[in-house]
Design a protein around this motif. Structure first.
Motif, mmCIF file in Angstrom:
data_model
loop_
_atom_site.group_PDB
_atom_site.id
_atom_site.type_symbol
_atom_site.label_atom_id
_atom_site.label_comp_id
_atom_site.label_asym_id
_atom_site.label_seq_id
_atom_site.Cartn_x
_atom_site.Cartn_y
_atom_site.Cartn_z
ATOM 1 N N ASP A 60 -4.006 2.628 -4.140
ATOM 2 C CA ASP A 60 -2.737 2.901 -4.094
ATOM 3 C C ASP A 60 -2.401 1.508 -3.311
ATOM 4 O O ASP A 60 -1.196 1.428 -2.845
ATOM 5 C CB ASP A 60 -2.098 3.865 -3.071
ATOM 6 C CG ASP A 60 -2.652 3.712 -1.548
ATOM 7 O OD1 ASP A 60 -3.564 2.939 -1.549
ATOM 8 O OD2 ASP A 60 -1.909 4.444 -0.903
ATOM 9 N N PHE A 95 -0.136 8.271 0.270
ATOM 10 C CA PHE A 95 -0.595 8.622 -1.075
ATOM 11 C C PHE A 95 -1.703 9.847 -0.839
ATOM 12 O O PHE A 95 -2.034 10.195 -1.955
ATOM 13 C CB PHE A 95 -1.113 7.385 -2.001
ATOM 14 C CG PHE A 95 -0.049 6.763 -2.547
ATOM 15 C CD1 PHE A 95 1.320 6.789 -1.996
ATOM 16 C CD2 PHE A 95 -0.255 6.697 -3.839
ATOM 17 C CE1 PHE A 95 2.691 6.315 -2.968
ATOM 18 C CE2 PHE A 95 0.881 6.367 -4.793
ATOM 19 C CZ PHE A 95 2.200 5.904 -4.354
ATOM 20 N N ASP A 143 0.817 -1.176 -0.192
ATOM 21 C CA ASP A 143 -0.083 0.036 -0.155
ATOM 22 C C ASP A 143 0.860 1.308 -0.061
ATOM 23 O O ASP A 143 1.665 1.303 0.805
ATOM 24 C CB ASP A 143 -0.864 0.157 1.222
ATOM 25 C CG ASP A 143 -1.898 1.098 1.259
ATOM 26 O OD1 ASP A 143 -2.960 0.695 0.790
ATOM 27 O OD2 ASP A 143 -1.261 2.316 1.438
ATOM 28 N N GLY A 144 0.797 2.252 -0.802
ATOM 29 C CA GLY A 144 1.296 3.344 -1.051
ATOM 30 C C GLY A 144 1.357 4.300 0.358
ATOM 31 O O GLY A 144 0.424 4.191 0.945
ATOM 32 N N ARG A 145 2.247 4.592 0.783
ATOM 33 C CA ARG A 145 2.661 5.448 2.044
ATOM 34 C C ARG A 145 2.354 6.695 1.837
ATOM 35 O O ARG A 145 3.038 7.564 1.030
ATOM 36 C CB ARG A 145 4.008 4.985 2.765
ATOM 37 C CG ARG A 145 4.105 5.800 3.872
ATOM 38 C CD ARG A 145 4.822 5.220 4.988
ATOM 39 N NE ARG A 145 5.217 6.196 6.092
ATOM 40 C CZ ARG A 145 6.144 6.896 6.175
ATOM 41 N NH1 ARG A 145 7.186 7.081 5.373
ATOM 42 N NH2 ARG A 145 6.362 7.820 7.179
#
Ligand code: DGT
Ligand code: MG
Ligand code: MG
Length: 330
Positions: A76, A33, A29-31
Motif C-alpha cells: 500500500d 490498509f 502509505d495507505g492508512r
C-alpha cells in the motif's frame, strides 16, 4: 487588498524549503490498509487488481508532476523520486508532499471502478475512504537514493515471500493463521522456498514479478504514429493525408530488479545531474526552473512492459550487484 490588522498572523506560517540539489523522495502509505483490504475482500496475499489500481494512481501522479523521474510501489505504499534540481513549488516540502498525497488519493478513488471489478466485470463497491499518509525524505547522493529504493524492494521481497508462504499454508495447507505463524517462526528464505516447493509444488521464483519485485515506474520515449490532414503548402491548398511519427514520453510500469545495474545504466541520463535536463523526462525545461507548469509531454497511456528477469549476480563484489533476494540478509 489592503492589509488588515489580522495580517500579522501570516508571519506564523513557515515555508520550509527542501535543501537544494538533493533527491526528494515522497513516500506515501495507505492508512489502515490492513482493515481496508479486508473490508474490500482483497485477494491474499496479493490482489493484482489492487496493485494495478495503485500503479494507475502513481502513473497519474507522474503525468501530473513530470519532475518525478521514477517511482517505486509495493503493497500500500509508493515512493516518488523527484529530480534533484526540481523547483516545483519552490521546493516547499509541505506543498509537494500534500499535493502528491491528495492527487494520489483522489485518483485512487476515481479509478477504483475501472480496476476493482468482480469476475463479471462489475465494480466492487467502495465502502470505506482510502487515504494515505506522506513524508518527504531527502537524499544527497545517487548512492543514497539507490540504497533507498533497494531498501524498499528488499522489504517487498521479505514481506512477499513471508505472505506467500503464510497464506499458502492457510489456504492450501488448511492450517489456522496461528498455526501458520508458528510454522514460520525462525525460518529463513531458503526454508520458505523449500516449504513452498516440497509441500505445495510452488516455485517461488515463478510467482509474478509484480508481486516479487514491486512496480518501478519510469519514463520512456515511445514512437507514436499519427495521421494528419492539411494543405501541402501555402501555394497548394489541396489537402493531403500524412502520417507523422513522434517520440512520446510515456510512463512505463516495470518490475525490474533495482539492485541490479541494468535499470541505472539504462537511465543514466536521468540520474546523472550533468545531463538531466537535456535528456530527462521533462521536455518542458521550465518545469525545472520553477515555473511549476505541467509539461506537455505527459500521456495518460500506461505501457506495460514485459519485465525482464533479473540477470544472475555477476562476480563483482558490489553490494548493488546482488539481487533483492540475496540482500535481505537471510
Ligand atoms: P498503517 O500504514 O500504519 O496505517 O497501517 P496498515 O494497516 O496500512 O499497515 P501497513 O502499511 O504496514 O501494511 C499494509 C497492509 O495492506 C497489510 O496489512 C497488507 C495490506 N495489503 C496491501 N496490499 C494488499 C493486497 O494486495 N492484498 C491483501 N490481502 N492485502 C494487502
Ligand atoms: Mg499502510
Ligand atoms: Mg504499508
Amino acid at each position: 487588498m489592503a492589509n488588515s490588522r489580522f495580517q500579522y498572523v501570516r508571519g506564523f506560517e513557515s515555508e520550509a524549503r527542501l535543501l537544494p540539489n538533493t533527491w526528494i523522495v515522497v513516500r506515501i502509505d495507505g492508512r489502515g490498509f490492513h482493515k481496508f483490504s479486508a473490508k474490500h475482500g482483497f485477494k491474499k496475499p496479493n490482489d493484482a487488481r489492487a496493485i494495478n489500481l495503485m500503479n494507475a494512481a502513481a502513473v497519474a501522479c507522474m503525468n501530473e508532476f513530470p519532475d518525478i523521474v521514477m517511482a517505486y510501489g509495493e503493497s500500500d505504499e509508493y515512493s516518488f523520486v523527484f529530480d534533484k534540481r526540481t523547483q516545483l513549488f519552490s521546493r516547499r516540502g509541505d506543498k509537494i508532499m500534500s499535493s502528491i498525497v491528495s492527487f494520489f488519493s483522489s485518483t485512487y478513488v476515481m479509478q477504483w471502478p475501472q480496476h476493482m471489478v468482480d469476475a463479471e466485470g462489475q465494480p466492487e463497491p467502495l465502502v470505506a475512504t482510502p487515504h494515505f499518509d506522506g513524508r518527504c525524505v531527502l537524499y544527497p547522493t545517487l548512492e543514497n537514493l539507490r540504497d533507498y529504493v533497494a531498501w524498499r524492494q528488499v522489504d517487498c521481497h521479505i514481506n512477499n515471500l513471508y505472505n506467500t508462504t503464510f497464506w499458502t499454508l492457510v489456504l492450501k495447507g488448511g492450517l489456522t493463521e496461528y498455526e501458520a505463524e508458528q510454522r514460520l517462526v525462525g525460518t529463513f528464505s531458503k526454508d520458505k522456498n523449500e516449504l513452498l516447493f516440497s509441500e505445495f509444488g510452488i516455485n517461488y521464483n515463478e510467482e509474478p514479478l509484480m508481486f516479487r519485485k514491486g512496480s518501478v515506474l519510469h519514463w520512456r520515449r515511445i514512437p507514436v504514429t499519427v495521421t494528419k490532414e492539411g494543405p501541402t503548402s501555402k501555394a497548394d491548398p489541396t489537402p493531403v493525408v500524412r502520417t507523422v511519427t513522434r517520440q512520446k514520453l510515456t510512463v512505463i510500469v516495470d518490475h525490474c530488479d533495482l539492485l541490479q545495474e541494468e535499470f541505472w545504466t539504462e537511465h543514466a541520463d536521468v540520474f546523472t545531474s550533468s545531463s538531466v535536463y537535456a535528456n530527462g523526462p521533462r521536455e518542458a525545461k521550465g518545469a525545472a526552473k520553477g515555473r511549476g507548469r505541467k509539461a506537455k509531454h505527459s500521456s495518460e497511456t500506461t505501457t506495460i512492459v514485459e519485465p525482464k528477469e533479473a540477470a544472475p549476480a555477476a562476480s563483482e563484489a558490489s553490494q548493488r550487484k546482488r539481487t533483492a533476494e540475496q540482500a535481505c540478509g537471510e
